[in-house]
Design a protein around this motif. Structure first.
Motif, short mmCIF file in Angstrom:
data_model
loop_
_atom_site.label_atom_id
_atom_site.label_comp_id
_atom_site.label_asym_id
_atom_site.label_seq_id
_atom_site.Cartn_x
_atom_site.Cartn_y
_atom_site.Cartn_z
N THR A 175 0.85 -1.34 -0.07
CA THR A 175 -0.24 0.15 0.31
C THR A 175 0.72 1.22 0.13
O THR A 175 0.55 2.14 -0.63
CB THR A 175 -1.07 -0.13 1.18
OG1 THR A 175 -1.72 -1.23 1.16
CG2 THR A 175 -1.80 1.12 1.28
N GLN A 210 -7.49 0.36 -0.51
CA GLN A 210 -7.78 -0.86 0.24
C GLN A 210 -8.84 -0.67 1.17
O GLN A 210 -9.84 -1.61 1.26
CB GLN A 210 -6.43 -1.01 1.24
CG GLN A 210 -6.64 -2.49 1.87
CD GLN A 210 -5.21 -2.79 2.75
OE1 GLN A 210 -4.31 -2.15 2.39
NE2 GLN A 210 -5.36 -3.65 3.37
N ASP A 248 -5.73 -1.71 -5.05
CA ASP A 248 -5.39 -2.18 -3.55
C ASP A 248 -6.40 -3.23 -3.23
O ASP A 248 -7.32 -2.60 -2.38
CB ASP A 248 -5.25 -1.02 -2.84
CG ASP A 248 -3.95 -1.52 -1.71
OD1 ASP A 248 -3.95 -2.40 -1.46
OD2 ASP A 248 -3.57 -0.59 -0.95
N GLU A 249 -6.13 -4.35 -3.20
CA GLU A 249 -7.11 -5.29 -2.55
C GLU A 249 -8.34 -5.22 -3.09
O GLU A 249 -9.40 -5.20 -1.96
CB GLU A 249 -6.71 -5.24 -0.94
CG GLU A 249 -5.30 -5.59 -0.58
CD GLU A 249 -5.12 -6.43 0.81
OE1 GLU A 249 -6.28 -6.90 1.29
OE2 GLU A 249 -4.14 -6.24 1.47
MG LIG Z 1 -1.95 -2.90 2.14
#
Ligand SMILES: [Mg+2]
Ligand SMILES: Nc1ncnc2c1ncn2[C@@H]1O[C@H](COP(=O)(O)OP(=O)(O)O)[C@@H](O)[C@H]1O
Length: 280
Positions: free
Chosen positions: A46, A88, A178-179
């Protein structure tokens, strides 16, 4: 394959106090691919996204996007160039409608404020085009019926979809997720994977962070592994996921994740598949 990187980063460093959150010697993302960025919690994935997209500053290093040096540029300028990311933890604005959230993602051209004042008709035209684009994307992400609802009423999975849809408002070249699949149900994760594949198939480049190695293997062209801030290894998914350094990266920080077991299962699955093909 001749190399045609859309993103090149060299010696990117970001520390917090005594922690070297990111210390990446070299990273490239090839144009038109889906690249998965994996690694244990705290590996710096991240933070690397934040630095590269201008949401955080680096302590050192340089990086270029599409041949342009974008080191240290602020987030809105990097986004305008066509390098966008999602978060995220989704950053959907709950008190705005779903459609309004989309329009927040619309490109603001340099000098737009001035033009808007001088040529209202031009602004109106742009606005209408943005609304058309937003509705088209909402339909594509199965959110069309929610356009007028407050974003706060969306489920967690729908927020993930909205973030991905919003990221596409400006026709980006590189989409960094991100995810995107974290915490969503398996059916929605599948649908998000299909969206990721569709992005590549329409000519975009995707870099995404994901923990589930089975999902990574099923969708990515390349895998980059980070551990303790550094890129440990990168390459084709088959090769990388069998690399002992990758196993160590996971086992080192993640005693509850037995990568060996996952790899053994994957290998068994493949072998079974090959046998079935041979006999069938
Ligand atoms: Mg992360
Ligand atoms: N704003 C911050 N302040 C202090 N430490 C941070 C901050 N952001 C991240 N870190 C630290 O940097 C490291 C990498 O974190 P992160 O980039 O979130 O990893 P990942 O996304 O791979 O899980 C971790 O040790 C984390 O605690």
């Amino acid at each position: 394959m001749t190399s045609d990187p859309v993103l090149v980063a060299e010696r990117v460093v970001r520390g917090f106090g005594g922690v070297r959150a990111v210390d990446v010697e070299h990273l490239t993302v090839e144009r038109g691919t889906i690249t998965a960025l994996i690694g244990p919690n705290g590996a710096g994935k991240t933070t690397l996204f934040n630095v590269l997209t201008g949401f955080d500053r680096a302590d050192g290093g340089r990086w270029s996007f599409d041949g342009t040096d974008v080191t240290g540029l602020p987030a809105h300028r990097i986004a305008r160039l066509g390098m966008v990311r999602t978060f995220q933890l989704t950053r959907v604005l709950g008190r705005l409608t779903v459609l309004e959230n989309m329009l927040v993602g619309a490109r603001h051209q340099p000098g737009e404020t001035l033009r808007r004042a001088l040529v209202p008709a031009l602004w109106k035209g742009k606005r209408a085009a943005d609304v058309d684009r937003a509705r088209e994307l909402l339909d594509r992400f199965a959110l069309g019926a929610k356009a007028g609802d407050h974003a706060a009423s969306l489920s967690g999975g729908q927020r993930k979809l909205l973030e991905m849809a919003r990221a596409l408002m400006n026709e980006p070249t590189l989409v960094m997720l991100d995810e995107p699949m974290a915490g969503v149900n398996p059916a929605l994760a599948r649908s998000l994977l299909d969206h990721i594949t569709a992005l590549r198939d329409e000519g975009r480049t995707v870099l995404f962070v994901e923990h589930d190695l089975h999902l990574v293997k099923s969708v990515s062209d390349r895998v980059v592994v980070m551990a303790q801030g550094a890129v440990v290894t990168e390459g084709a998914p088959d090769t990388v996921l069998r690399d002992p350094a990758v196993v160590d990266a996971y086992l080192g920080a993640h005693h509850d994740t037995d990568l060996r077991e996952i790899i053994a299962r994957e290998t068994a699955r493949e072998t079974a598949g090959e046998t079935a093909e041979e006999t069938g």
